[in-house]
Every structure is written in C-alpha cells, then in structure tokens.
Design an enzyme around this catalytic site. Structure first.
Site, mmCIF file in Angstrom:
data_model
loop_
_atom_site.group_PDB
_atom_site.id
_atom_site.type_symbol
_atom_site.label_atom_id
_atom_site.label_comp_id
_atom_site.label_asym_id
_atom_site.label_seq_id
_atom_site.Cartn_x
_atom_site.Cartn_y
_atom_site.Cartn_z
ATOM 1 N N GLU A 113 7.033 -2.176 -22.431
ATOM 2 C CA GLU A 113 8.079 -2.960 -21.761
ATOM 3 C C GLU A 113 8.683 -2.180 -20.605
ATOM 4 O O GLU A 113 9.371 -2.728 -19.763
ATOM 5 C CB GLU A 113 9.198 -3.289 -22.765
ATOM 6 C CG GLU A 113 9.126 -4.647 -23.415
ATOM 7 C CD GLU A 113 7.766 -5.269 -23.475
ATOM 8 O OE1 GLU A 113 7.507 -6.191 -22.679
ATOM 9 O OE2 GLU A 113 6.943 -4.869 -24.316
ATOM 10 N N ARG A 151 -9.654 7.716 0.310
ATOM 11 C CA ARG A 151 -10.640 7.302 1.314
ATOM 12 C C ARG A 151 -10.212 7.651 2.738
ATOM 13 O O ARG A 151 -11.049 7.734 3.621
ATOM 14 C CB ARG A 151 -10.968 5.802 1.181
ATOM 15 C CG ARG A 151 -9.893 4.868 1.619
ATOM 16 C CD ARG A 151 -10.288 3.426 1.361
ATOM 17 N NE ARG A 151 -11.236 2.890 2.329
ATOM 18 C CZ ARG A 151 -10.912 2.467 3.562
ATOM 19 N NH1 ARG A 151 -9.669 2.540 3.980
ATOM 20 N NH2 ARG A 151 -11.835 1.986 4.357
#
Ligand code: ADE
Length: 238
Positions: A113, A151
């Site tokens: 939660e 990347r």
C-alpha cells in the site's frame, strides 16, 4: 555510473540486466547495476519488511528500518536516492538526461500500500512515477528509469544511433520511419525518402514530426519552441 536498486524481487531484474543494450553497457563499464535484496535486511527470523498501517485500513506498509539498513549496507555513497511510487513526479526524458549525469543513484522499489513516510522524509531525494496508473510494485518503474538513463550515457548506443532524433528529445514526436521493402501490401514508402534530396527529406521529417505531435500530443506543442516555418506547416495542415 553506479546504480543501486533496493528491491524485494531482485530476480525480476535478471532478464533486464542480461538484455542486449544494458548488458553491453555493463560490459563496457558504462554502468554498474548493484541489486540489494531488501529481504535480507528484514526484521527477525522471518525477515519481515512490512507491517499494518497505523490508523487502520487495508494492506501493508513497508517498514522504515529494513530500508534504512539496506541503505547503510551500500558500499560508499548511495548518491541520489529515488523512490518509485505512483504519487511521485512523472518521469520524463529531461529527468533521464539529468540522472544520466549523476555518478551514483539508488532506487528504492516501493511495494504494497506504500512505504512508511519517514523513508521519504529521511532518505529520499526524489519520488518518481512512470505514469498515472498503479503497478504492483516499483521494479518495472525502476527498470524503465534505468533503461532510459543508461541508453543515453555517452558510448552506450552505437555510433549510428542519433538520440537527438528520438521522440521527446526535441519536444516533438519522432517522424515515421521506413525500411525495405519499398512497397508492402499496397503501401509504398513516401517517394521523398527515396529521392536522395537531403534538404527535402529533412523538411518532410520535420513536417511529419509536427503533424504527429499535433495529432497525438498537442500538449507537447505548447511547451516547444517552433520556427516560423513550423507554424506555417501547422497552419497549412489546418
Ligand atoms: N509503483 C506502482 N505504480 C507505480 C508507478 N506508476 N510509478 C512508479 N512506481 C509505481
């Protein structure tokens, strides 16, 4: 760059770390991804990492002590500490560029939660979300963030990949791309791309980027700086 990931599910990262671009970045020493198994910092013989929320309500909340101990167990500095949570700031390409300049980041993968608020208050520099939806845990968001950051670390992608042409880099979506065959099921590659006229090709690509952005993400156009020629193109397109 060193990226520590504090997670209850280190095995989820195996395929990701072994995948082509990320594993190449690791082999090239551009990045070192160090997984920290949060369970091993759990409390008592059952290595408990969560508990019921004060004030009632359903579900479980991640406790602060195992996360604190996992952070203390990190060799050297934890660097810039991120918590993945649906309530975080939405992660954008600009954040990827910003984070790619850090020497060390640590990502805490949230679960259940939520995470005891004191984790954010005491240890977290930034909370990030990857979109307005709720996933079962922060591992997929952590992988998305790591992928987008790694990347763009210089040298990670091949020389022929031009990240300045990526969607979102220029504030516009990318133009359409084509490769062989020249025709497929009655759909031909636009002739300008076969013309060899680089000026015309650039013009066509800019126009297609502008059109795609206007159709799909008009919100992006409001934030980008357009040239007079761009505005003419958009007007012609209605
Ligand atoms: N954890 C669950 N959902 C998430 C989301 N959309 N972004 C980041 N962390 C999350």
């Amino acid at each position: 760059m060193v990226i520590h990931v504090i997670t209850l599910f280190p095995s989820m990262f195996k395929g990701f770390i072994d995948s082509s671009i990320i594993s190449r970045a690791i082999d090239k020493d551009a990045v070192d991804i160090r997984l920290v198994d949060l369970r091993s910092f759990g409390m008592g013989p059952h290595r408990i990492v969560d508990d019921t929320p004060f004030g009632g309500g359903g579900g479980m909340v991640m406790r602060v002590e195992p996360i604190h101990n996992a952070l203390k167990g990190i060799e050297g500095s934890a660097g810039h500490v991120i918590l993945t949570t649906p309530r975080g700031k939405i992660f954008k390409q600009d954040d990827a560029f910003r984070l790619s300049k850090e020497d060390t980041i640590t990502i805490i993968c949230g679960h259940y939660e939520g995470v005891d608020e004191r984790v954010s208050e005491l240890f977290v520099d930034e909370e990030l979300s990857i979109g307005d939806y709720v996933l079962t845990g922060g591992e997929i968001p952590a992988m998305a963030i790591i992928d987008a950051v790694v990347r763009i670390i210089p040298g990670v992608l091949g020389k022929n990949t031009i990240i300045t042409g990526d969607s979102h880099y220029t504030g516009l979506l990318e133009h359409p791309q084509y490769t062989r065959p020249r025709e497929y099921m009655g759909k031909a590659v636009p002739s300008v791309l076969l013309s060899g006229n680089h000026k015309e090709i650039q013009k066509w690509r800019r126009m297609m980027s502008l059109k795609a952005t206007m159709d799909r993400r008009p919100d992006m156009l409001e934030k980008t700086s357009l040239t007079e020629e761009d505005i003419l193109i958009l007007k012609e397109d209605g």
